[in-house]
Scaffold this active site. Structure first.
Site, PDB file in Angstrom:
ATOM      1  N   ASP A   1       0.685  -1.169   0.090  1.00  0.00           N
ATOM      2  CA  ASP A   1       0.258   0.039  -0.074  1.00  0.00           C
ATOM      3  C   ASP A   1       0.906   1.219   0.197  1.00  0.00           C
ATOM      4  OD1 ASP A   1      -2.360  -1.840   0.002  1.00  0.00           O
ATOM      5  OD2 ASP A   1      -2.168  -1.637   2.250  1.00  0.00           O
TER       6      ASP A   1
ATOM      7  N   LYS B   1       1.806   2.031  -5.229  1.00  0.00           N
ATOM      8  CA  LYS B   1       2.426   1.561  -6.351  1.00  0.00           C
ATOM      9  C   LYS B   1       1.559   2.140  -7.643  1.00  0.00           C
ATOM     10  CE  LYS B   1       2.355  -2.339  -4.409  1.00  0.00           C
ATOM     11  NZ  LYS B   1       2.091  -2.114  -3.139  1.00  0.00           N
TER      12      LYS B   1
ATOM     13  N   GLY C   1      -4.556  -3.986  -3.722  1.00  0.00           N
ATOM     14  CA  GLY C   1      -5.492  -3.296  -4.245  1.00  0.00           C
ATOM     15  C   GLY C   1      -4.649  -1.934  -4.376  1.00  0.00           C
ATOM     16  N   HIS C   2      -4.497  -1.465  -5.572  1.00  0.00           N
ATOM     17  CA  HIS C   2      -3.730  -0.454  -6.358  1.00  0.00           C
ATOM     18  C   HIS C   2      -4.852   0.738  -6.645  1.00  0.00           C
ATOM     19  CE1 HIS C   2      -0.360  -3.428  -7.158  1.00  0.00           C
ATOM     20  NE2 HIS C   2      -0.632  -3.596  -6.023  1.00  0.00           N
TER      21      HIS C   2
ATOM     22  N   GLN D   1       1.825  -6.090  -3.328  1.00  0.00           N
ATOM     23  CA  GLN D   1       2.567  -6.153  -1.941  1.00  0.00           C
ATOM     24  C   GLN D   1       3.680  -5.273  -1.530  1.00  0.00           C
ATOM     25  OE1 GLN D   1       1.331  -9.434  -3.468  1.00  0.00           O
ATOM     26  NE2 GLN D   1      -0.626  -8.416  -2.778  1.00  0.00           N
TER      27      GLN D   1
HETATM   28  P1  GDP Z   1      -0.904   0.157  -3.679  1.00  0.00           P
HETATM   29  O1  GDP Z   1      -1.354  -0.796  -2.930  1.00  0.00           O
HETATM   30  O2  GDP Z   1       0.714   0.379  -3.368  1.00  0.00           O
HETATM   31  O3  GDP Z   1      -1.062   0.704  -4.763  1.00  0.00           O
HETATM   32  O4  GDP Z   1      -1.407   1.378  -2.849  1.00  0.00           O
HETATM   33  P2  GDP Z   1      -2.854   1.606  -2.328  1.00  0.00           P
HETATM   34  O5  GDP Z   1      -3.683   1.972  -3.548  1.00  0.00           O
HETATM   35  O6  GDP Z   1      -3.440   0.454  -1.615  1.00  0.00           O
HETATM   36  O7  GDP Z   1      -2.928   2.617  -1.051  1.00  0.00           O
HETATM   37  C1  GDP Z   1      -2.251   3.993  -1.351  1.00  0.00           C
HETATM   38  C2  GDP Z   1      -3.380   5.102  -0.892  1.00  0.00           C
HETATM   39  O8  GDP Z   1      -2.650   6.282  -0.699  1.00  0.00           O
HETATM   40  C3  GDP Z   1      -4.535   5.209  -2.008  1.00  0.00           C
HETATM   41  O9  GDP Z   1      -5.486   5.423  -1.269  1.00  0.00           O
HETATM   42  C4  GDP Z   1      -3.806   6.283  -2.853  1.00  0.00           C
HETATM   43  O10 GDP Z   1      -5.023   6.974  -3.336  1.00  0.00           O
HETATM   44  C5  GDP Z   1      -3.361   7.159  -1.642  1.00  0.00           C
HETATM   45  N1  GDP Z   1      -2.257   8.099  -2.171  1.00  0.00           N
HETATM   46  C6  GDP Z   1      -1.115   7.563  -3.005  1.00  0.00           C
HETATM   47  N2  GDP Z   1      -0.104   8.658  -3.025  1.00  0.00           N
HETATM   48  C7  GDP Z   1      -0.652   9.612  -1.849  1.00  0.00           C
HETATM   49  C8  GDP Z   1      -0.004  10.782  -1.532  1.00  0.00           C
HETATM   50  O11 GDP Z   1       1.079  11.335  -1.988  1.00  0.00           O
HETATM   51  N3  GDP Z   1      -0.638  11.427  -0.681  1.00  0.00           N
HETATM   52  C9  GDP Z   1      -1.791  11.032  -0.214  1.00  0.00           C
HETATM   53  N4  GDP Z   1      -2.537  11.807   0.830  1.00  0.00           N
HETATM   54  N5  GDP Z   1      -2.616   9.974  -0.561  1.00  0.00           N
HETATM   55  C10 GDP Z   1      -1.953   9.313  -1.575  1.00  0.00           C
HETATM   56  P1  IMO Z   2      -0.864  -4.001  -2.235  1.00  0.00           P
HETATM   57  O1  IMO Z   2      -0.378  -4.702  -3.528  1.00  0.00           O
HETATM   58  C1  IMO Z   2      -1.014  -4.784   2.146  1.00  0.00           C
HETATM   59  C2  IMO Z   2      -1.102  -8.503   3.732  1.00  0.00           C
HETATM   60  C3  IMO Z   2      -2.348  -9.069   4.438  1.00  0.00           C
HETATM   61  C4  IMO Z   2      -1.849  -9.958   5.464  1.00  0.00           C
HETATM   62  C5  IMO Z   2      -0.565 -10.828   4.437  1.00  0.00           C
HETATM   63  C6  IMO Z   2      -1.099 -12.159   3.896  1.00  0.00           C
HETATM   64  O2  IMO Z   2      -2.324  -3.355  -2.350  1.00  0.00           O
HETATM   65  O3  IMO Z   2       0.267  -3.448  -1.691  1.00  0.00           O
HETATM   66  P2  IMO Z   2      -2.659 -12.731   1.828  1.00  0.00           P
HETATM   67  O4  IMO Z   2      -4.088 -11.972   1.517  1.00  0.00           O
HETATM   68  O5  IMO Z   2      -1.557 -12.293   0.890  1.00  0.00           O
HETATM   69  O6  IMO Z   2      -2.538 -14.114   2.303  1.00  0.00           O
HETATM   70  O7  IMO Z   2      -2.405 -11.862   3.108  1.00  0.00           O
HETATM   71  O8  IMO Z   2      -0.417  -9.887   3.551  1.00  0.00           O
HETATM   72  N1  IMO Z   2      -1.538  -8.176   2.280  1.00  0.00           N
HETATM   73  C7  IMO Z   2      -1.255  -6.869   1.869  1.00  0.00           C
HETATM   74  N2  IMO Z   2      -1.144  -5.669   2.798  1.00  0.00           N
HETATM   75  N3  IMO Z   2      -0.887  -4.508   0.711  1.00  0.00           N
HETATM   76  C8  IMO Z   2      -1.245  -5.610  -0.018  1.00  0.00           C
HETATM   77  O9  IMO Z   2      -1.402  -5.376  -1.299  1.00  0.00           O
HETATM   78  C9  IMO Z   2      -1.399  -6.821   0.514  1.00  0.00           C
HETATM   79  N4  IMO Z   2      -1.700  -7.978   0.015  1.00  0.00           N
HETATM   80  C10 IMO Z   2      -1.528  -8.767   1.102  1.00  0.00           C
HETATM   81  O10 IMO Z   2      -2.838  -8.058   4.995  1.00  0.00           O
HETATM   82  O11 IMO Z   2      -1.005  -9.242   6.342  1.00  0.00           O
HETATM   83 MG    MG Z   3      -2.980  -1.589  -1.899  1.00  0.00          MG
END
Ligand code: GDP
Ligand code: IMO
Ligand code: MG
Length: 423
Positions: free
Chosen positions: A13, A16, A40-41, A224
């Site tokens: 998270d 990416k 979840g991207h 991840q």
């Molecule tokens: P990913 O899994 O690495 O793609 O990241 P996620 O989408 O799960 O989580 C990143 C969260 O931070 C999302 O809700 C983005 O919209 C938000 N986000 C990304 N970059 C920034 C930033 O620079 N500032 C803020 N406030 N939010 C951001």
């Molecule tokens: P993105 O790509 C954050 C965590 C789960 C749990 C562990 C194992 O959005 O960054 P699993 O379902 O893979 O068996 O869970 O890994 N986890 C993540 N945490 N971002 C993710 O993906 C994750 N994918 C799995 O919360 O701790």
């Molecule tokens: Mg994510």
């Protein structure tokens, strides 16, 4: 032509999805190499937020091809839902989205096994997203899995039935209460397989090799983060795939000597969702503030993310494992208004101070040592060039860059595509 690689350096998270979307205009192909719908991207532009789970984050760009690599595990039901969520955007999936024949399928019973395994662990649970990731990779390495290419053959239903029967026996073994309607789950599953079959299913490694030979620019998208890597993460509180750079080789068929830039993404602080050690975790009002301002809720499960200070010991480890060549710092805007910002650069252990990640960071006697920085009051979200950053924020970035010995090339100051500053 070489391949660039983008991956998360913390516990996932990091942002990416946002950065892949920003960078896609410079690439011909965006290729996911591991993980599945546990990811979840999030992407945001023109006031709309999109969350992708299986589909690579370059899908909104008109010219890029998006490839789901052999290292990914696909739940066709979730994949179908993702496609239908994108319907309003008139994306031509038939030409823009490719799926590897060698990607493994998540079956309904893999999800049930994930739930049973977690439930049987009680307090020791991993905190899995319950998407069936672990059981599917177990069947892959156990040589029992069903791959996307199999659904194009005649006898695959027999193999499906054999595997499902085995899973049902395993579920009995767990001896936990699970409420499910297998017939309904299978109906959904087989319907979604028909949607999957309409996509371009390819020998993705050959496709990638041909693309490289003809000078196409490829960006490999990780899911991840490095601390969730099955080998190098905080085992057993990890996911079941290789989230680090080597995963792009096995998950796409890219040779190691063909990887050029390795973009490592990190947040200006740290978050973790699910169980497991997290030395710099905050349990006070500052942690609550970061969670609130940063909207730290999982994009896949909606669970609250645990928040804490940045951990340079863990980041240096991740940079080394991945061979990171450029860093990207996300969410610095979230720290605005905090009086004192802390940076962990060592751990205190029973053996004294250490600056490397020990075998067991579960060890309760391990505590972080911090350096303190004065915070900044200014709102960063409207800034559009690095020379407008407040001094204290610049000092923070410069310190991290020096400690991590790697240039921070992008600073993100908000979720929108436009809130991205190149340095
Ligand atoms: P990913 O899994 O690495 O793609 O990241 P996620 O989408 O799960 O989580 C990143 C969260 O931070 C999302 O809700 C983005 O919209 C938000 N986000 C990304 N970059 C920034 C930033 O620079 N500032 C803020 N406030 N939010 C951001
Ligand atoms: P993105 O790509 C954050 C965590 C789960 C749990 C562990 C194992 O959005 O960054 P699993 O379902 O893979 O068996 O869970 O890994 N986890 C993540 N945490 N971002 C993710 O993906 C994750 N994918 C799995 O919360 O701790
Ligand atoms: Mg994510």
């Amino acid at each position: 032509m070489s391949v660039d690689l983008l991956l998360g350096l913390q516990w996932g998270d990091e942002g990416k999805g946002k950065i892949v979307d920003v960078l896609t205009k410079s690439y011909d192909i965006i290729a996911r190499f591991q993980g599945g719908p546990n990811a979840g991207h999030t992407l945001e532009f023109e006031g709309i937020k999109h969350v992708l789970h299986t589909i690579p984050s370059g899908i909104f760009h008109p010219s890029a091809i998006n490839l789901i690599g052999n290292g990914v595990v696909i739940d066709p039901v979730i994949f179908e839902r993702e496609l239908s969520n994108l319907e309003p955007y008139k994306i031509d999936f038939s030409s823009k989205l490719l799926i590897s024949k060698k990607a493994h399928l998540i079956l309904p019973t893999h999800r049930l096994l994930d739930a049973a395994s977690e439930s049987s662990k009680g307090k020791a649970k991993i905190g899995s997203t319950l998407k069936g990731i672990g059981p599917t990779y177990m069947d892959k390495t156990g040589r029992n899995g069903i791959r996307v290419g199999d659904v194009l053959t005649k006898d695959w239903r027999e193999r499906y039935n054999t595997l499902t029967q085995k899973h049902l026996r395993m579920l009995n073994f767990y001896n936990v209460e699970l409420d499910f309607d297998l017939e309904k789950l299978e109906r959904e599953f087989f319907n979604s397989i028909e949607t999957l079959k309409k996509c371009q299913i390819v020998d993705s490694e050959n496709y990638i090799h041909h693309a490289q030979a003809t000078g196409k620019k490829i960006l490999a998208e990780g899911a991840q983060g490095s601390l969730l890597d099955v080998d190098f993460g905080t085992y057993p509180f990890v996911t079941s795939s290789t989230t680090t750079a080597a995963g792009a080789c096995t998950g796409l068929g890219v040779a190691p000597n063909k990887i050029k830039e390795v973009f490592g993404i990190f947040k200006a602080y740290t978050t973790r969702v699910g169980s497991g050690p997290f030395p710099t975790e905050l349990f006070d009002s500052v942690g609550e503030r970061i969670a609130k301002v940063g909207h730290e809720f999982g994009a896949t499960t909606g669970r609250a993310r645990r928040c804490g200070w940045i951990d340079l010991v863990a980041l240096k480890y991740a940079i080394n494992i991945n061979g990171v060549t450029q860093l990207m710092m996300m969410k610095g805007d979230v720290l605005s208004g905090i009086d004192t910002i802390k940076v962990c650069n060592q751990y205190k252990t029973e053996q004294g101070l250490i600056d490397h990640l020990p075998y067991d960071i579960n060890d309760k006697s391990l505590t972080p040592e911090y350096i303190e920085f004065p915070g900044w009051e200014e709102d960063l979200t409207q800034i559009n060039a690095a020379d407008q950053f407040p001094k204290n924020f610049v000092d923070y970035i410069d310190f991290l860059e020096k400690e991590l010995n790697t240039p921070i090339k992008i600073v993100s100051v908000g979720p929108d595509r436009k809130q991205t500053i190149f340095r």
